[in-house]
Design a protein around this motif. Structure first.
Motif, mmCIF file in Angstrom:
data_model
loop_
_atom_site.group_PDB
_atom_site.id
_atom_site.type_symbol
_atom_site.label_atom_id
_atom_site.label_comp_id
_atom_site.label_asym_id
_atom_site.label_seq_id
_atom_site.Cartn_x
_atom_site.Cartn_y
_atom_site.Cartn_z
ATOM 1 N N PRO A 63 46.687 -1.779 41.521
ATOM 2 C CA PRO A 63 47.537 -1.797 42.721
ATOM 3 C C PRO A 63 46.711 -1.927 44.000
ATOM 4 C CG PRO A 63 48.272 -0.096 41.215
ATOM 5 C CD PRO A 63 46.982 -0.635 40.654
ATOM 6 N N GLY A 64 47.127 -2.857 44.838
ATOM 7 C CA GLY A 64 46.493 -3.040 46.137
ATOM 8 C C GLY A 64 45.217 -3.843 46.128
ATOM 9 N N GLN A 65 44.750 -4.286 44.977
ATOM 10 C CA GLN A 65 43.517 -5.064 44.911
ATOM 11 C C GLN A 65 43.734 -6.475 45.429
ATOM 12 O OE1 GLN A 65 42.051 -5.202 40.868
ATOM 13 N NE2 GLN A 65 40.384 -3.791 41.352
ATOM 14 N N VAL A 66 42.659 -7.027 45.985
ATOM 15 C CA VAL A 66 42.654 -8.415 46.438
ATOM 16 C C VAL A 66 41.405 -9.077 45.885
ATOM 17 C CG1 VAL A 66 42.571 -9.954 48.443
ATOM 18 C CG2 VAL A 66 43.882 -7.814 48.565
ATOM 19 N N ALA A 67 41.562 -10.234 45.274
ATOM 20 C CA ALA A 67 40.424 -11.030 44.801
ATOM 21 C C ALA A 67 40.279 -12.223 45.737
ATOM 22 C CB ALA A 67 40.657 -11.482 43.365
ATOM 23 N N ARG A 68 39.052 -12.667 45.913
ATOM 24 C CA ARG A 68 38.786 -13.805 46.806
ATOM 25 C C ARG A 68 37.940 -14.861 46.122
ATOM 26 N NH1 ARG A 68 38.651 -13.014 52.706
ATOM 27 N NH2 ARG A 68 39.416 -10.934 53.173
ATOM 28 N N THR A 69 38.185 -16.093 46.512
ATOM 29 C CA THR A 69 37.284 -17.193 46.197
ATOM 30 C C THR A 69 36.985 -17.843 47.547
ATOM 31 O OG1 THR A 69 38.978 -18.909 45.928
ATOM 32 C CG2 THR A 69 38.455 -17.569 43.978
#
Length: 195
Positions: A63-69
């Motif tokens: 919950p609440g995690q964000v992944a980036r590229t």
């Protein structure tokens, strides 16, 4: 044939947001026309793994995690739901990539770019400003970089994304129909910093 013309939900509030900004203290602006695609898929399925490979990072699983590229931000919205944010004009390609990786497995890929706009709030007073209308604990220890939450801000349903904790930067995803109301509320709440 008529030429298509797009107008952001906050085009009439651009001056209001800019006028509410205080150099070195607080900056308010719209981030318009981003590609926004909602993905629903079983996170434990082979399709989820294929999608992670196709976009260049695994889907966030907490919950609440964000992944980036380099080009995408992937926000965890629920146990089997994510919001993928990309550059303007990228929704069609992103949709095609996700649909191909999904294959025949159960799931959905929907372009929701027109559903929300983004208000960017940056500067040392940004947390204080947001705390005036949001019940979340926005302290840097509780709401750090690359975290998101669905919450209420000024009685408006939003998705709040902390982009940077060191140089405070937030994106507020707000439904287009509530965008002007929220921009006016933010401008009013920021008035004390202009004094």
């Amino acid at each position: 044939m008529a030429e298509l013309h797009g107008e952001s939900p906050l085009v009439t509030r651009a001056e209001t947001l800019a006028g509410s900004s205080v150099p070195g203290v607080l900056h308010l602006s719209e981030v318009a026309f981003t590609a926004q695609v909602t993905l629903r898929v079983d996170p434990k399925s082979p399709a989820a793994e294929r999608i992670g490979t196709a976009v260049g990072t695994m889907l966030p699983n907490q919950p609440g995690q964000v992944a980036r590229t380099e080009r995408l931000q992937i926000l965890w919205m629920g146990p089997d739901e994510w919001l993928l944010i990309g550059p303007e004009g990228g929704a069609e390609q992103l949709q095609a990539t996700l649909t191909e990786a999904l294959g025949e497995e159960h799931g959905s890929v929907v372009d929701v770019s027109g559903h929300r706009t983004i208000v960017e709030v940056t500067g040392p007073k940004s947390r204080e400003l947001l705390a005036k209308g949001c019940a979340l604990d926005l302290h840097r220890r509780s709401f750090a970089s690359d975290q998101c939450a669905q919450t209420l801000l000024a009685r408006t349903g939003v998705v709040l994304l902390c982009r940077d904790v060191e140089q405070p930067s937030f994106w507020i995803f707000v439904r287009s129909s509530f965008a002007r109301y929220l921009a006016d509320w933010l401008a009013d709440a920021a008035a004390e910093y202009r004094v």
